[in-house]
Write an enzyme that holds these catalytic residues in place. Structure first.
Site, PDB file in Angstrom:
ATOM      1  N   ASP A  94      31.611  -3.541  -8.899  1.00  0.00           N
ATOM      2  CA  ASP A  94      31.054  -2.212  -9.167  1.00  0.00           C
ATOM      3  C   ASP A  94      31.899  -1.097  -8.570  1.00  0.00           C
ATOM      4  O   ASP A  94      31.426   0.025  -8.401  1.00  0.00           O
ATOM      5  CB  ASP A  94      29.628  -2.122  -8.622  1.00  0.00           C
ATOM      6  N   CYS A 149      33.836  -3.431  -4.492  1.00  0.00           N
ATOM      7  CA  CYS A 149      34.068  -4.846  -4.196  1.00  0.00           C
ATOM      8  C   CYS A 149      34.887  -5.044  -2.925  1.00  0.00           C
ATOM      9  O   CYS A 149      34.639  -5.989  -2.165  1.00  0.00           O
ATOM     10  CB  CYS A 149      34.736  -5.536  -5.381  1.00  0.00           C
ATOM     11  N   HIS A 178      40.074  -6.896  -8.648  1.00  0.00           N
ATOM     12  CA  HIS A 178      38.787  -7.260  -8.053  1.00  0.00           C
ATOM     13  C   HIS A 178      39.008  -8.054  -6.771  1.00  0.00           C
ATOM     14  O   HIS A 178      39.923  -8.880  -6.674  1.00  0.00           O
ATOM     15  CB  HIS A 178      37.971  -8.093  -9.044  1.00  0.00           C
TER      16      HIS A 178
END
Length: 398
Positions: free
Chosen positions: A73, A76, A182
């Site tokens: 989101d 991370c 990510h």
């Protein structure tokens, strides 16, 4: 008193509010994680992300680790660092703000790394907003602010260690960088708790292995040359002792011709010595041949027999018989000597092989006992500190 003031004044209302906020945050995290999984780009026509995830999981499993996923989101990085630091990711907003505050205080260290077309104030203001993706500058600031090291795992790549302090034996936070955008938390393979992670990279073992490899490569050539020279000298000495030959070049030539088979070289040297002795005996002309060349002088009824009697004739025949019998007897003696030398050499070689095997077994036992002692010390240290050592094959420091 209004209703809101009355609700605030009730006992336990603060804890219920915190619990409600925690649950709301968890639901938002689960929704963001599900949305992030649905929206992940699939490289190669589909299944690319799943294949990368499986490969990454297998890579970590080989090190005794696993991924603990956090929602993608935009928070991370701070969620993953919070999970490592505290055991959960609920304080990611606090970690974000503390990191931004540290960057502002240490502006001279971080401003040179901001993009040229973006002012530093705008960069940190954007980074302070929830959901803004954070990069390497935030990781460095977080590590320095907490005086620890951050270790980044990537697929098919060496570990990256971002040092927040020059001190040794400091705490490490392990995170995984995936999909090029990510971050996830890295945990022990059987760790499902909400306790802080205690992982420590065994860089000392890595450096020790590298130094050992370099030392082996450096000494391998010298050791092989020294061993070969010692073996040749030992073989020459054995052939010399067995044959009595002092000609070093002759022994080396026979060893090379016999492919350094010591027994074959001994036989070859003995044969050459025997040939030399036979040639010398032929050049000396034995007495029997002299008697034969004298012809009628020593025959029965000859002048020698009449003057000295038959005794001289018998002595001449006896001497001649001895001269004729000596080569066969000498050959037998040489064969017996060769058999004795060969048996002696075989026993000596067997004894040397047995001694070598005993030394090899003793060395293996010493190495095993040393390795078990080191493993016991390491297991005791892990039990006392509750730190899991993470093996690594390569590492890069920042």
């Amino acid at each position: 008193m209004s209703r809101k003031q009355a609700a605030k004044s009730r006992p336990g209302s603060g804890s219920r509010k915190a619990e409600a906020e925690r649950k709301r945050d968890e639901r938002a995290a689960r929704r963001a994680l599900a949305k992030e999984r649905r929206n992940r780009p699939e490289s190669g026509g589909g299944g690319g992300c799943e294949e990368e995830f499986v490969s990454f999981a297998n890579q970590l499993q080989a090190l005794g680790l696993k991924l603990r996923e956090v929602p993608g989101d935009g928070n991370c990085l701070f969620r993953a660092l919070g999970d490592q630091l505290e055991g959960h990711s609920r304080n990611h907003l606090k970690h974000r703000q503390e990191t931004v505050d540290y960057m502002i205080k240490q502006r001279e260290d971080f401003e040179p790394f901001v993009e040229d077309d973006i002012p530093f104030e705008k960069h940190v203001a954007s980074l302070a907003k929830p959901g803004t993706f954070a990069g390497n500058d935030a990781i460095v600031a977080f590590a320095r602010n907490h005086q620890l090291n951050v270790v980044i795992h990537q697929l098919n790549a060496p570990l990256w260690q971002i040092r927040g302090t020059e001190k040794s034996s400091v705490r490490e936070l392990h995170i995984a960088y995936r999909y090029g955008e990510h971050y996830d938390s890295v945990r022990r393979i059987n760790d499902n708790s909400e306790a802080p992670a205690h992982l420590q990279t065994d860089f000392q073992m890595l450096h020790q292995d590298e130094s050992n490899k370099r030392e082996k490569i450096k000494t391998k050539g010298m050791d092989s040359e020294d061993d070969l020279r010692d073996e040749v000298e030992d073989a020459v000495q054995k052939v010399c002792n067995a044959t009595g030959c002092s000609d070093f070049n002759l022994i080396v030539q026979n060893l090379e011709a016999e492919n350094y088979n010591i027994e074959s070289a001994i036989i070859a040297v003995l044969r050459m010595n025997q040939g030399k002795r036979n040639n010398a005996e032929e050049n000396l002309e034995p007495s029997g041949r002299v008697l034969k060349q004298c012809g009628p002088l020593w025959e029965e009824g000859g002048s020698g027999a009449r003057i000295f009697g038959n005794q001289g004739l018998n002595e001449g025949r006896t001497e001649n018989n001895k001269a004729q019998a000596s080569p066969s007897e000498e050959n037998k003696a040489n064969k017996n000597q060769l058999a004795k030398v060969t048996n002696k050499q075989r026993r000596e070689q067997q004894w040397m092989e047995k001694k070598k095997r005993q030394e090899e077994r003793h060395r293996h036992k010493a190495l095993e006992s040393r390795g078990s002692h080191r493993d016991n010390n390491r297991s005791e240290a892990e039990a006392n500190t509750q730190v899991t050592l993470v093996k690594t094959f390569a590492a890069l420091n920042i």
